[in-house]
Design a protein around this motif. Structure first.
Motif, short mmCIF file in Angstrom:
data_model
loop_
_atom_site.label_atom_id
_atom_site.label_comp_id
_atom_site.label_asym_id
_atom_site.label_seq_id
_atom_site.Cartn_x
_atom_site.Cartn_y
_atom_site.Cartn_z
N THR A 191 68.48 107.06 -32.83
CA THR A 191 68.33 108.68 -33.02
C THR A 191 69.96 109.13 -33.52
OG1 THR A 191 67.20 108.53 -31.16
CG2 THR A 191 67.93 110.45 -31.92
N ASN A 228 66.96 101.23 -25.12
CA ASN A 228 67.50 102.40 -24.79
C ASN A 228 68.81 102.59 -25.55
OD1 ASN A 228 65.80 103.30 -22.94
ND2 ASN A 228 67.13 103.18 -21.19
N ARG A 241 60.01 102.46 -27.59
CA ARG A 241 60.02 101.96 -26.91
C ARG A 241 59.18 101.45 -25.56
NH1 ARG A 241 63.07 106.49 -23.71
NH2 ARG A 241 61.18 107.44 -23.42
N GLU A 242 57.46 102.04 -26.06
CA GLU A 242 56.81 101.76 -25.21
C GLU A 242 56.21 100.44 -25.57
OE1 GLU A 242 53.32 104.79 -25.63
OE2 GLU A 242 54.93 105.96 -24.39
N LYS A 293 61.85 112.17 -32.71
CA LYS A 293 61.28 111.52 -31.15
C LYS A 293 60.13 110.99 -30.76
CE LYS A 293 61.09 114.02 -26.95
NZ LYS A 293 60.27 112.94 -26.40
N GLN A 294 59.36 111.58 -31.11
CA GLN A 294 57.70 110.40 -31.08
C GLN A 294 57.90 109.37 -31.67
OE1 GLN A 294 54.95 113.02 -33.17
NE2 GLN A 294 54.36 114.33 -31.46
N VAL A 333 60.52 107.14 -31.85
CA VAL A 333 61.41 106.81 -31.03
C VAL A 333 60.69 106.25 -29.59
CG1 VAL A 333 62.95 106.68 -29.58
CG2 VAL A 333 63.57 107.36 -32.28
N ASP A 334 59.41 106.69 -28.73
CA ASP A 334 58.77 107.40 -27.66
C ASP A 334 57.89 106.10 -27.65
OD1 ASP A 334 60.79 108.52 -26.15
OD2 ASP A 334 59.33 110.36 -27.07
N TYR A 335 57.14 106.12 -28.72
CA TYR A 335 56.63 104.55 -29.00
C TYR A 335 57.23 103.55 -29.44
CZ TYR A 335 53.37 102.53 -31.90
OH TYR A 335 52.36 101.08 -32.98
N MET A 371 67.68 102.50 -28.98
CA MET A 371 66.92 104.05 -29.65
C MET A 371 68.31 105.18 -29.67
SD MET A 371 64.71 106.36 -27.00
CE MET A 371 66.84 106.39 -25.95
#
Length: 322
Positions: A309, A302, A295-296, A288-289, A291-293, A305
């Motif tokens: 995932t 999305n 994406r930012e 999760k971290q 993917v969030d990184y 992503m």
């Protein structure tokens, strides 16, 4: 003949000689007159402490004093009395008949207060303690701490009321011994002895006593069926069985499996489940971290992503299945 009884050919002396104050006849000479002296029950022509050991076996099978001399089965049946006082009453009755079997009257040492000078007395009372410990072990009382015995009265212990003295022995009643406590090296010379302290006399305690199972166990299917699952190898051992010499006793195997192996396996399974759960949570947080990184930074949208995932989750599940 009297002296052909097994007990009279067991190096503890034979029956007494009726023509010589019933002094014990002993072919080995160990317990015979002149080699083994007694202090009490002396004849008119004897001088203490060099009096001979005396026995006169009761030859009358119809005498109430010895009628009903207990056999192995009858002794084993006393274990069915769960209240200690009932068990004690029967054992005391059988014990008294053995005394009278070796002593027709008070001219023999085994008759009463002078019995301890006869080696048969030591043999008899050692067996009685063996029986007491076997019963306690059979009923699972060997697992009870001495500090908790009160919780199991009247089953583990219950003293007889002495009406004359208006006294009933308790677990912590001090036992009174004659003569032996006057010896400096005797345990009771420096220590108090109570029923509680001698309830467990096994190798787990300061007494360091362990009994050989012997023929009472090996030739007694009834006691094996009653007590086999509970046999404690710190209380009893068997020199005739190689398995029990190494501590592998049938009852202890079952007890160890239930109490040690069973709990160990359960704990191991719990650790594995907890470990898998922690790993899955760790991987999930890590993914999760990541993917969030990404994406930012705008490296993935999305939809991409979600695909990443899904692939990671599939890979994790595949690894777990492998």
């Amino acid at each position: 003949p009297t002296n052909e009884l097994p007990v009279f050919t067991s190096m503890l002396g034979g029956d007494g000689d009726p023509d010589n104050n019933h002094c014990v006849v002993d072919e080995l000479g160990i317990w015979s007159e002149g080699n083994y002296g007694t202090e009490f029950n002396c004849g008119e022509d004897e001088q203490s402490p060099n009096c001979c050991l005396k026995r006169e076996r009761n030859m009358n099978p119809d005498d109430d004093a010895i009628e009903g001399l207990a056999n192995m089965t009858e002794i084993t049946e006393t274990f069915e009395h769960h209240r200690f006082k009932e068990f004690q009453f029967m054992i005391s009755l059988y014990h008294g008949k053995v005394h009278k079997f070796f002593a027709l009257n008070n001219a023999s040492h085994m008759w009463s207060n002078n019995a301890a000078e006869d080696p048969l007395f030591v043999l008899l009372h050692s067996f009685l303690d063996y029986v007491r410990m076997m019963r306690s072990d059979c009923l699972g009382y060997d697992l009870i701490s001495n500090d908790d015995l009160e919780d199991y009265i009247p089953f583990v212990f219950d003293g007889f009321d002495d009406i004359e003295l208006e006294f009933k022995p308790k677990l912590d009643s001090e036992l009174d011994f004659v003569y032996i406590c006057e010896i400096d090296t005797a345990y009771c010379n420096q220590n108090t002895v109570t029923p509680r302290k001698i309830f467990d006399i096994s190798t787990n305690t300061e007494w360091q006593v362990s009994y050989e199972l012997g023929s009472f166990w090996n030739d007694n299917q009834m006691v094996q069926d009653m007590c086999g699952d509970n046999l404690n190898n710190t209380w009893f051992y068997d020199t005739t069985n190689q398995q029990t010499q190494t501590g592998i006793i049938r009852g202890n195997i079952k007890r160890d499996i239930k109490k040690s192996y069973g709990w160990s396996m359960l704990l191991a399974m719990m650790y594995v489940i907890i470990g898998i759960f922690v790993i899955v949570c760790f991987v999930y947080v890590l993914v999760k971290q990541y993917v969030d990184y990404k994406r930012e930074k705008g490296d993935i949208n999305n939809d991409k992503m979600d695909d990443i995932t899904k692939r990671l989750i599939i890979d994790i599940n595949k690894d777990e299945d492998d």
